[in-house]
Design a protein around this motif. Structure first.
Motif, PDB file in Angstrom:
ATOM      1  N   ILE A 357       0.842  -1.198   0.000  1.00  0.00           N
ATOM      2  CA  ILE A 357       0.000   0.000   0.000  1.00  0.00           C
ATOM      3  C   ILE A 357       0.880   1.252   0.000  1.00  0.00           C
ATOM      4  O   ILE A 357       0.640   2.204  -0.751  1.00  0.00           O
ATOM      5  N   TYR A 361       0.778   3.878  -2.961  1.00  0.00           N
ATOM      6  CA  TYR A 361       0.357   5.249  -2.680  1.00  0.00           C
ATOM      7  C   TYR A 361       1.358   6.255  -3.237  1.00  0.00           C
ATOM      8  O   TYR A 361       0.984   7.232  -3.903  1.00  0.00           O
ATOM      9  N   TRP A 364       1.133   6.458  -6.901  1.00  0.00           N
ATOM     10  CA  TRP A 364      -0.123   7.091  -7.307  1.00  0.00           C
ATOM     11  C   TRP A 364      -0.034   8.618  -7.202  1.00  0.00           C
ATOM     12  O   TRP A 364      -0.638   9.343  -7.986  1.00  0.00           O
ATOM     13  N   GLY A 369      -4.574   7.937 -11.096  1.00  0.00           N
ATOM     14  CA  GLY A 369      -5.368   7.056 -11.945  1.00  0.00           C
ATOM     15  C   GLY A 369      -5.595   5.749 -11.235  1.00  0.00           C
ATOM     16  O   GLY A 369      -5.239   5.583 -10.056  1.00  0.00           O
ATOM     17  N   VAL A 370      -6.184   4.839 -11.941  1.00  0.00           N
ATOM     18  CA  VAL A 370      -6.616   3.593 -11.328  1.00  0.00           C
ATOM     19  C   VAL A 370      -5.571   2.484 -11.496  1.00  0.00           C
ATOM     20  O   VAL A 370      -5.451   1.597 -10.661  1.00  0.00           O
ATOM     21  N   TRP A 373      -3.129   1.398  -8.694  1.00  0.00           N
ATOM     22  CA  TRP A 373      -3.751   0.629  -7.611  1.00  0.00           C
ATOM     23  C   TRP A 373      -4.014  -0.802  -8.008  1.00  0.00           C
ATOM     24  O   TRP A 373      -3.823  -1.728  -7.216  1.00  0.00           O
ATOM     25  N   ILE A 374      -4.466  -0.998  -9.226  1.00  0.00           N
ATOM     26  CA  ILE A 374      -4.747  -2.364  -9.658  1.00  0.00           C
ATOM     27  C   ILE A 374      -3.445  -3.172  -9.706  1.00  0.00           C
ATOM     28  O   ILE A 374      -3.376  -4.311  -9.253  1.00  0.00           O
ATOM     29  N   CYS A 376      -0.822  -2.644  -7.905  1.00  0.00           N
ATOM     30  CA  CYS A 376      -0.428  -2.845  -6.503  1.00  0.00           C
ATOM     31  C   CYS A 376      -1.213  -4.005  -5.891  1.00  0.00           C
ATOM     32  O   CYS A 376      -0.647  -4.878  -5.221  1.00  0.00           O
ATOM     33  N   ILE A 377      -2.522  -4.033  -6.147  1.00  0.00           N
ATOM     34  CA  ILE A 377      -3.345  -5.111  -5.588  1.00  0.00           C
ATOM     35  C   ILE A 377      -2.903  -6.466  -6.146  1.00  0.00           C
ATOM     36  O   ILE A 377      -2.729  -7.437  -5.412  1.00  0.00           O
TER      37      ILE A 377
END
Lengths: 460, 460
Positions: A357, A361, A364, A369-370, A373-374, A376-377
């Motif tokens: 995370i 972060y 990001w 944008g998205v 995060w995707i 990272c997940i």
């Protein structure tokens, strides 16, 4: 930290006699109010190590024979009995100076069945006792654990030698000229030994070996070969130093450690563990320290600038190193528990989460944008599932997952090291993503590998 | 799907004689080119079920005695031997009409050691064989598996009755007036049975029970009480229907199923499984269908509008239902493998991941910023670690984690149902977050619970 099979073996009811009456002239302790048995190795006294090794092998009834400076030793034993919740009977042997046979004999009123004899100043692998106890005791006889790796015996000159023939001992003594093994000081006896000792005493011979010699004459003395298991007689300052090194070198988990663990983390973590061993810090506390270090790393990543990123990377690697210490301390000090191993493993996954995370972060912030995060997940899920895969495999196949090159690449020590390296070059996000991609490839590869290896394809 | 202990028991070398020579007048098959043994129950013929049950118990050498319509049955057996890679010897019994004792006797040249006898038209729990084989066979005797739950026997009128006294059988027959058990048709015999049958034949008695009666006279006939284990003699159309219901009701995994699984998913998934059982679809394919359904749900969430969200929610629940089918089919058709269970578990975690990302994304569309993503990650990690916790526990403690109320609340069936409900009220993100929070509370609670239960607190 990771310990398998710390479950004590099925309780064995035999008593354990520990000989601690001697003076130990060759290794005098520096402190006045201390006997040789009380000399500490990594925070535990020698006799404490003997007792805890036996306890780990499932033994729980102890008789300690005291003689030299007995008041001091007895007060130490009382402390141990309290700390470890043990049943320790104390037997005084006023004749201790005659020889260690008199110390064994001093217990004869307390012993009805078969029993073990240990020396207070010997270190040994608990599995020696477990294996020894599986041997059938000859009627009216005894079994001695012997070491056939004569070349590797630390102080051969001072050792008690043994000649073994097809599993029977035919000679024993310090000055044997021909011998093929060494006495490890670990015996499994029937009460016959007391009669044998009486017989030896009548000829003014008072060592335990003299009693054993009588059992040999009756052809009732068997040998159990310990193979490559560890044991060490601590008799001198030199052997004490050797013992410390030997215990440390056992901390490497050769079968489990990844490349980074072995060559980077362990050399450092072992030093830290040695220092920590002298303090009453439990492995679970160290687990928590490693966890907090990991969380701190995650927070440092959030800042996003190079200085903090570099610091975060260092903390990641530090957390990875400390993560080795809990297991090391647990093994050094007999403090391993299934709970500790379980707790540590789950907290590691929380650290993986926090770090991912933090890195996500910071990336990001500069790449809104998205997609960050995707990515990272998915990387994080790859980390967790790499480990999950192995646990689930164990639960389904009742065996550890076979080793494979790709799974070696995505072990936690390497993952965290890659992130540390990524931080150094100020690209922690890309380090995270790279290792995440390799993780998923590793999982897919594992499916194929196990599917074909286990030949389930025929049944699909 | 979740199957523990599908590992076959240690191979037992005894041969298994399966009696399949009779006509089975009371249950005629509708097809002309089929014997009773070939009647299918959920895609597997009766004799196939008998053979696979014995195989699951670790038995691998089969002798099938044929008589009535033997060519048809033999060609079926050849097919089975190929599909399941089995060793099946065929023995013809031209005298089959005289009685089933002649069928057992027909094997006497092929059998040297102890062996099992099974009926081709009996369903039974494989563990009956495993347990039966652990009993010591009386010298020159036999053991019969008996059922003492007389009230529960399906067609008591037609059953062979038995009088058992302290583990010995003292009477056997269809028309016993006083009896306390029923013959399950599962025998474990020494070759003595052949001499006993010869003796019976000389008095013109030709049933297996007549042979057994001779062993009873020698006081060599023991009984093994199967307790509450399942078995069923399929003799009539009615018992065939009952068998189908009984097999289905065994699919509920009472010890593992969560609340939603039990009362919502299973009733539906069992119907789907019954339909699927008639097709050659393997459990692993169903695992993949459930996986793809879950991925589709995730994509539907991305759209963000209510119509798609609702549809996504339905797909989530459908994926959860289909996730039960792979295990059901595996158990119905003896197709369970550790690989299947392992593979299914990992794919479930990928579905959890995809659904969380889908929901997180749709929420982020209307609530831009970083918090939706962090919430989404933490919820997802909560889901995965809830499961991870249990696997790691098993690996450390060598036992399943004890049940607890809070862990029941966060089982996957309930998690997915909450998301389904969340989708219905158009709040899937908040459903995700709520169940995520409960997951982490559950993990923390588990630490405390196990720490104190295992009494490690004393050692910390």
């Amino acid at each position: 930290m990771s310990i398998i099979g710390t479950k004590a073996a099925a309780e064995i009811n035999n008593k354990v006699v520990i000989l601690a009456a001697g003076e130990g002239k060759r290794l005098r302790t520096k402190k006045k109010n201390e006997t040789k048995a009380q000399i500490k190795v990594y925070g535990l006294s020698l006799i404490q190590r003997a007792i805890l090794s036996a306890k780990k092998a499932g033994l729980s009834n102890f008789i300690v024979v005291v003689g030299y400076k007995k008041e001091i030793l007895v007060s130490h034993l009382k402390k141990l009995s309290k700390i470890h919740d043990l049943n320790i009977e104390i037997v005084e042997n006023p004749q201790w100076e005659k020889g260690n046979g008199t110390s064994v004999y001093a217990c004869h009123d307390l012993i009805k069945g078969n029993f073990f004899i240990l020396m207070c100043d010997h270190l040994f692998d608990p599995s020696i006792l477990t294996e020894l106890s599986k041997n059938n005791l000859p009627e009216n006889g005894a079994i001695l654990a012997i070491d056939k790796n004569i070349d590797k015996v630390f102080d051969l000159g001072d050792a008690t030698k043994v000649q073994d023939q097809d599993g029977s001992i035919i000679r024993i003594g310090k000055n044997l000229k021909s011998f093929n093994a060494v006495d490890t000081g670990i015996f499994f006896c029937t009460p016959t030994i007391f009669a044998a000792l009486e017989n030896a005493f009548s000829e003014r011979k008072h060592s335990l070996s003299d009693g054993i010699a009588r059992i040999i004459n009756l052809d009732k003395m068997k040998a159990y070969d310990i193979g490559n298991k560890f044991w060490l007689d601590i008799d001198t300052e030199k052997s004490l130093k050797y013992a410390k090194r030997a215990l440390l070198s056992q901390l490497n988990k050769i079968s489990e450690d990844g490349f980074i663990s072995r060559f980077v983390n362990r050399p450092i973590s072992k030093r830290i563990s040695v220092m920590l061993s002298y303090f009453p810090i439990s492995p679970n506390i160290i687990t928590i320290i490693s966890f907090v270090t990991g969380l701190m790393a995650a927070f440092m990543f959030i800042k996003g600038n190079y200085f903090f990123t570099l610091f975060a990377g260092l903390l990641v690697q530090l957390s990875s190193i400390i993560d080795g210490c809990d297991g090391e301390i647990a093994r050094l000090k007999f403090q391993g528990t299934p709970f500790g191993a379980w707790f540590d493993t789950i907290l590691d996954r929380y650290v993986d989460t926090a770090i991912s995370i933090g890195i996500g972060y910071s990336f990001w912030l500069t790449h809104p944008g998205v997609l960050p995060w995707i990515g990272c997940i998915l990387a994080l899920v790859g980390f967790i599932l790499t480990s999950y895969l192995k646990k689930e495999y164990f639960r389904r196949y009742f065996e550890e997952m076979p080793k494979s090159f790709i799974r070696t690449l995505i072990k936690r020590d390497i993952r965290l090291f890659v992130i540390f390296m990524g931080a150094i070059i100020n690209k922690p996000y890309w380090a995270l993503i790279s290792i995440g991609i390799i993780s998923h490839i590793g999982i897919g590869w594992s499916f194929l590998e196990i599917y074909f290896r286990k030949n389930h394809s025929r049944r699909m």
